[in-house]
Scaffold this motif. Structure first.
Motif, mmCIF file in Angstrom:
data_model
loop_
_atom_site.group_PDB
_atom_site.id
_atom_site.type_symbol
_atom_site.label_atom_id
_atom_site.label_comp_id
_atom_site.label_asym_id
_atom_site.label_seq_id
_atom_site.Cartn_x
_atom_site.Cartn_y
_atom_site.Cartn_z
ATOM 1 N N CYS A 51 40.254 9.933 34.839
ATOM 2 C CA CYS A 51 41.141 11.066 34.603
ATOM 3 C C CYS A 51 41.458 11.086 33.107
ATOM 4 N N PRO A 52 41.291 12.222 32.437
ATOM 5 C CA PRO A 52 41.501 12.247 30.983
ATOM 6 C C PRO A 52 42.953 12.099 30.546
ATOM 7 N N TYR A 53 43.910 12.218 31.458
ATOM 8 C CA TYR A 53 45.312 12.135 31.059
ATOM 9 C C TYR A 53 46.134 11.122 31.856
ATOM 10 N N LEU A 54 45.519 10.435 32.823
ATOM 11 C CA LEU A 54 46.224 9.398 33.575
ATOM 12 C C LEU A 54 45.322 8.186 33.763
ATOM 13 N N ASP A 55 45.828 7.033 33.444
ATOM 14 C CA ASP A 55 45.110 5.774 33.604
ATOM 15 C C ASP A 55 45.193 5.319 35.063
ATOM 16 N N SER A 56 44.096 4.837 35.591
ATOM 17 C CA SER A 56 44.047 4.388 36.990
ATOM 18 C C SER A 56 45.040 3.264 37.275
ATOM 19 N N ASP A 93 49.962 1.301 39.924
ATOM 20 C CA ASP A 93 51.314 0.744 39.838
ATOM 21 C C ASP A 93 52.362 1.741 40.338
ATOM 22 N N ALA A 94 52.231 3.001 39.952
ATOM 23 C CA ALA A 94 53.215 4.016 40.329
ATOM 24 C C ALA A 94 53.172 4.327 41.819
ATOM 25 N N ASN A 95 51.971 4.379 42.392
ATOM 26 C CA ASN A 95 51.836 4.765 43.794
ATOM 27 C C ASN A 95 51.826 3.567 44.737
ATOM 28 N N GLY A 96 51.645 2.379 44.190
ATOM 29 C CA GLY A 96 51.698 1.176 45.019
ATOM 30 C C GLY A 96 50.432 0.871 45.796
ATOM 31 N N GLN A 97 49.300 1.434 45.358
ATOM 32 C CA GLN A 97 48.022 1.174 46.017
ATOM 33 C C GLN A 97 46.929 1.012 44.968
ATOM 34 N N HIS A 98 45.969 0.138 45.271
ATOM 35 C CA HIS A 98 44.830 -0.055 44.383
ATOM 36 C C HIS A 98 44.019 1.235 44.316
ATOM 37 N N VAL A 99 43.541 1.582 43.130
ATOM 38 C CA VAL A 99 42.685 2.752 42.945
ATOM 39 C C VAL A 99 41.243 2.273 42.911
ATOM 40 N N SER A 100 40.441 2.739 43.869
ATOM 41 C CA SER A 100 39.040 2.310 43.933
ATOM 42 C C SER A 100 38.103 3.270 43.217
ATOM 43 N N ALA A 148 55.428 10.404 43.045
ATOM 44 C CA ALA A 148 54.784 11.602 42.497
ATOM 45 C C ALA A 148 55.493 12.051 41.227
ATOM 46 N N ARG A 149 56.824 11.946 41.197
ATOM 47 C CA ARG A 149 57.582 12.345 40.013
ATOM 48 C C ARG A 149 57.187 11.512 38.799
ATOM 49 N N SER A 150 57.053 10.200 38.960
ATOM 50 C CA SER A 150 56.687 9.361 37.810
ATOM 51 C C SER A 150 55.291 9.713 37.302
#
Length: 178
Positions: A56-61, A66-73, A165-167
């Motif tokens: 994602c060009p504007y959000l780091d995985s 960390d924000a959503n509480g799940q590993h990003v695969s 989602a807000r963060s």
């Protein structure tokens, strides 16, 4: 607290002095209405679809994990430009979080927010300062959607806590300098 417009009392007062009138003739059907919340002359763009697998060009995985509480695969992005929608997946292959950024017409930006977090059912949102919209839990998680002028940012998460989602929305706004 729910946002509601109190329009019923004036309408009841106005109708109290009216009597029934019979009108004969043929009614002309009105044209189909626009999408919920769309202003006259403005059409909502189609919902973004996941495309290529890339960052994602504007959000780091890691931030999203960390924000959503799940590993990003995996992360997939839509073809929308200049700000593609980002789809973050969890290890089982299901989408855990999406972020959509719209920049264009102010009426469309507001309508996109109202489509994601309808005024009738959502709680009011005003974070970050100067942005307005709504947040709510959904059957599948939660949504946080805000707009400012001609820009809208909408995040949906598979988690029930809208603060996640807000963060993500705040981080996207900061990263894109919107």
């Amino acid at each position: 607290m729910r946002r509601r417009l109190v329009l019923l009392a004036p309408a009841v007062a106005l109708l109290a002095g009216c009597s029934a009138t019979i009108v004969s003739g043929t009614a002309t059907p009105s044209p189909p209405s626009k999408s919920a919340g769309a202003a006259a002359g403005s059409e909502l763009p189609p919902d973004p679809q996941p495309g290529d697998t890339e960052d994602c060009p504007y959000l780091d995985s890691q931030f999203v994990a960390d924000a959503n509480g799940q590993h990003v695969s995996k992360v997939r992005v839509s073809a929308d430009q200049p700000h593609p929608a980002c789809f973050f997946y969890r290890p089982d292959g299901k989408v855990q979080l999406t972020v959509r950024v719209y920049v264009g017409d102010a009426a469309v930006a507001t309508a996109l927010v109202n489509k994601a977090a309808p005024v009738e059912t959502s709680n009011p949102a005003s974070d970050p300062t100067g942005w307005k919209g709504g947040y709510q839990s959904t059957d599948d998680g939660a949504v946080y959607a805000v707009s400012k002028g001609a820009t809208a940012v909408v995040a949906t998460t598979n988690q029930k806590q809208s603060v996640k989602a807000r963060s993500v929305v705040r981080k996207a706004i900061t990263a894109l300098k919107l």
